[in-house]
Design an enzyme around this catalytic site. Structure first.
Site, PDB file in Angstrom:
ATOM      1  CG  HIS A 207      94.087  71.173  49.452  1.00  0.00           C
ATOM      2  ND1 HIS A 207      92.897  71.576  50.012  1.00  0.00           N
ATOM      3  CD2 HIS A 207      94.384  72.088  48.492  1.00  0.00           C
ATOM      4  CE1 HIS A 207      92.498  72.689  49.436  1.00  0.00           C
ATOM      5  NE2 HIS A 207      93.390  73.030  48.516  1.00  0.00           N
TER       6      HIS A 207
ATOM      7  CB  VAL B 254      66.056  57.602  52.055  1.00  0.00           C
ATOM      8  CG1 VAL B 254      67.067  58.633  51.574  1.00  0.00           C
ATOM      9  CG2 VAL B 254      65.211  58.187  53.178  1.00  0.00           C
ATOM     10  CD  GLU B 255      70.244  53.101  49.649  1.00  0.00           C
ATOM     11  OE1 GLU B 255      71.320  53.234  50.248  1.00  0.00           O
ATOM     12  OE2 GLU B 255      69.876  52.006  49.145  1.00  0.00           O
TER      13      GLU B 255
ATOM     14  N   GLY C 144      63.097  54.959  55.859  1.00  0.00           N
ATOM     15  CA  GLY C 144      64.374  54.363  56.229  1.00  0.00           C
ATOM     16  C   GLY C 144      65.314  54.324  55.040  1.00  0.00           C
ATOM     17  CB  VAL C 145      68.502  52.484  54.487  1.00  0.00           C
ATOM     18  CG1 VAL C 145      69.497  52.326  53.342  1.00  0.00           C
ATOM     19  CG2 VAL C 145      69.222  52.953  55.749  1.00  0.00           C
ATOM     20  CB  ILE C 146      64.750  50.233  51.560  1.00  0.00           C
ATOM     21  CG1 ILE C 146      65.726  49.130  51.984  1.00  0.00           C
ATOM     22  CG2 ILE C 146      64.047  49.825  50.265  1.00  0.00           C
ATOM     23  CD1 ILE C 146      65.048  47.826  52.380  1.00  0.00           C
TER      24      ILE C 146
ATOM     25  CG  ASP D 123      69.685  40.967  57.091  1.00  0.00           C
ATOM     26  OD1 ASP D 123      70.663  41.537  57.608  1.00  0.00           O
ATOM     27  OD2 ASP D 123      69.215  41.294  55.969  1.00  0.00           O
TER      28      ASP D 123
ATOM     29  CG  LEU E 228      77.426  31.732  46.128  1.00  0.00           C
ATOM     30  CD1 LEU E 228      77.047  30.951  47.377  1.00  0.00           C
ATOM     31  CD2 LEU E 228      78.677  31.127  45.481  1.00  0.00           C
TER      32      LEU E 228
ATOM     33  CB  CYS F 210      73.552  41.636  49.676  1.00  0.00           C
ATOM     34  SG  CYS F 210      74.760  42.936  49.330  1.00  0.00           S
TER      35      CYS F 210
END
EC number: 1.8.1.4
Length: 455
Positions: free
Chosen positions: A432, A179-180, A175-177, A300, A37, A41
């Site tokens: 601030h 670069v990370e 892409g994202v993967i 996806d 489960l 992700c």
């Protein structure tokens, strides 16, 4: 045979979100998952990757302590303990999901499910039928023609389990993967080269963000090769040789193939049951209905941005639609996007190019440099915020680059999704010193009353 109001095939973000929301609305739910489960992700994607990124940030902090007046010695990476930390995060979240499933009285069936038509799924000989069926089988790592995975040629899933830090890494895909992982390995001390066939990194983001990120990565001594294509690779016991269409050859210990993820629709009986697919994705309307009655798809396997929180939102949407609550369709441009590299890239809404295509004329932009933000100076991060304004004055795109800017995306998505004008945002008071002040300053400038420099 088992029956329920709702049967869900796939227990990732989209599947379990649909299950929990439907159960909360009084529906009986059967959730089918072949592994654990939480899906990709939780176990092989977002969560373990971000745990590695945090460990990488800690390594950078230890290494750079001297510039803040803190004497610290960086002695290296204990990868076994890094993995233990990563796995402990995943384990705790997995146990939490299991407890939630029990609390919602969701029936979880472990096994490989095959759609056999109607609203029925066969799970290794047991048939599960619902009044409605949700398909949520997620995605898988892709490769390129002629590029065989295995050995030193790996995907992100193998990278998460790698028990050593390679000296030299080539990341195929910007892409994202890609670069990370490049960011992680650079922080861990590897020599990293990113190869991207398209003209820039993160091609789905605004060109401003790509340029900002590429400059920052180069300052971190990450090599970036854009506009060049992979033509072949061979490996032996010593390493991998990668040939490029520029005529160059790159040598490395590990080649990470990060050319995106494809929909996990093969082998589940979809086409055989008459489900309409387009380029491998399940075809749906804006309400996530497929061409088959009472059958929905989320996550996806539906064409669009492959984001866990998108799948989660779609799961909730479908559960509410089935329950007759008539939720509004999801605006995909309003889904926040974050790349958790160093620096981070965060955005919501339209890129400048997309806005120009949509409105034709009258689009304006404003860029606010983080050099004018006190907290960003404290963090020693460079970057900027870019706003895209529609002809009617609404802020329709927000693009941010810098350490920790992902934490600003909550306010940014409210600005976009509530269709706010700069004049409505400018009077808001931001604490601030925080980086959120940069968002406020940018909108002050867009409203015609700048306090600091902007462009």
């Amino acid at each position: 045979m088992t029956t329920a109001d709702l049967v869900i095939l796939g227990g990732g973000s989209g599947g379990y979100a649909a299950a929990f929301r439907a159960a909360a609305l009084g529906r009986s739910v059967t959730l089918i998952e072949k592994e654990k489960l939480g899906g990709t992700c939780l176990h092989r994607g977002c969560i373990p990757t971000k745990a590695l990124l945090h460990a990488a940030e800690v390594a950078d902090t230890a290494r750079d302590g001297g510039q803040f007046g803190v004497r610290a010695a960086f002695e290296g990476i204990d990868l076994a303990r890094v993995h233990a930390y990563k796995d402990s995060v995943v384990s705790r979240l997995h146990k939490g999901l299991q407890s939630l499933a029990e609390a919602h009285e969701v029936t979880v069936i472990e096994g490989r499910g095959t759609f056999v038509g109607g609203t029925t799924v066969d799970v290794e000989g047991t048939r599960c039928t619902g009044r409605n069926l949700v398909l949520a089988t997620g995605s898988r790592s892709k490769s390129l023609p002629g590029l065989e995975l295995g050995g030193r040629i790996i995907t992100s899933e193998e990278a998460l389990r790698l028990d050593y830090i390679p000296e030299k890494v080539v990341v195929l895909g910007g892409g994202v993967i890609g670069v990370e992982f490049a960011s992680v390995w650079a922080s861990f001390g590897a020599e990293v080269t990113i190869v991207e066939a398209l003209p820039r990194l993160l091609p789905a983001e605004d060109e401003f963000s790509s340029k900002q990120l590429e400059r920052a990565l180069r300052r971190r001594r990450i090599r970036v090769r854009t506009g060049v294509k992979f033509t072949g690779a061979r490996q032996d016991e010593q390493g991998v040789s990668i040939a490029l269409d520029s005529g160059d050859t790159l040598e490395c210990d590990v080649l990470l193939v990060a050319v995106g993820r494809g929909p996990n629709t093969a082998g589940h009986g979809y086409e055989e049951s008459g489900l309409r697919l387009e380029r491998g994705f399940v075809a749906t309307d804006e309400r996530l209905r497929t061409n088959l009655p009472d059958v929905y798809a989320v996550g996806d396997i539906v064409a669009g941005p492959q984001l866990a929180h998108r799948g989660f939102a779609q799961g909730v949407f479908v559960a509410e639609a089935i329950a007759g609550l008539n939720p509004p369709p999801i605006d995909e441009a309003g889904i926040p996007r974050v790349t958790f590299s160093r620096p981070e890239v965060a955005s919501v809404g339209l890129t400048e190019a997309a806005a120009n295509e949509k409105y034709k004329t009258g689009v304006t932009t404003l860029t606010y440099d983080l050099a004018g933000n006190g907290k960003s100076q404290i963090l020693r991060t460079t970057g900027a915020i870019k706003l895209v304004e529609a002809p009617d004055g609404r802020v329709v795109g927000l693009h941010m680059v810098g350490d920790r800017v992902g934490e600003l995306i909550g306010e940014a998505q409210l600005i976009y999704n509530l269709e706010l004008l700069p004049e409505r945002i400018a009077p808001l008071i931001h604490a601030h010193p925080t980086q959120s002040e940069a968002l406020g300053e940018a909108h002050l400038a867009l409203a015609g009353k700048p306090l600091h420099a902007h462009s």
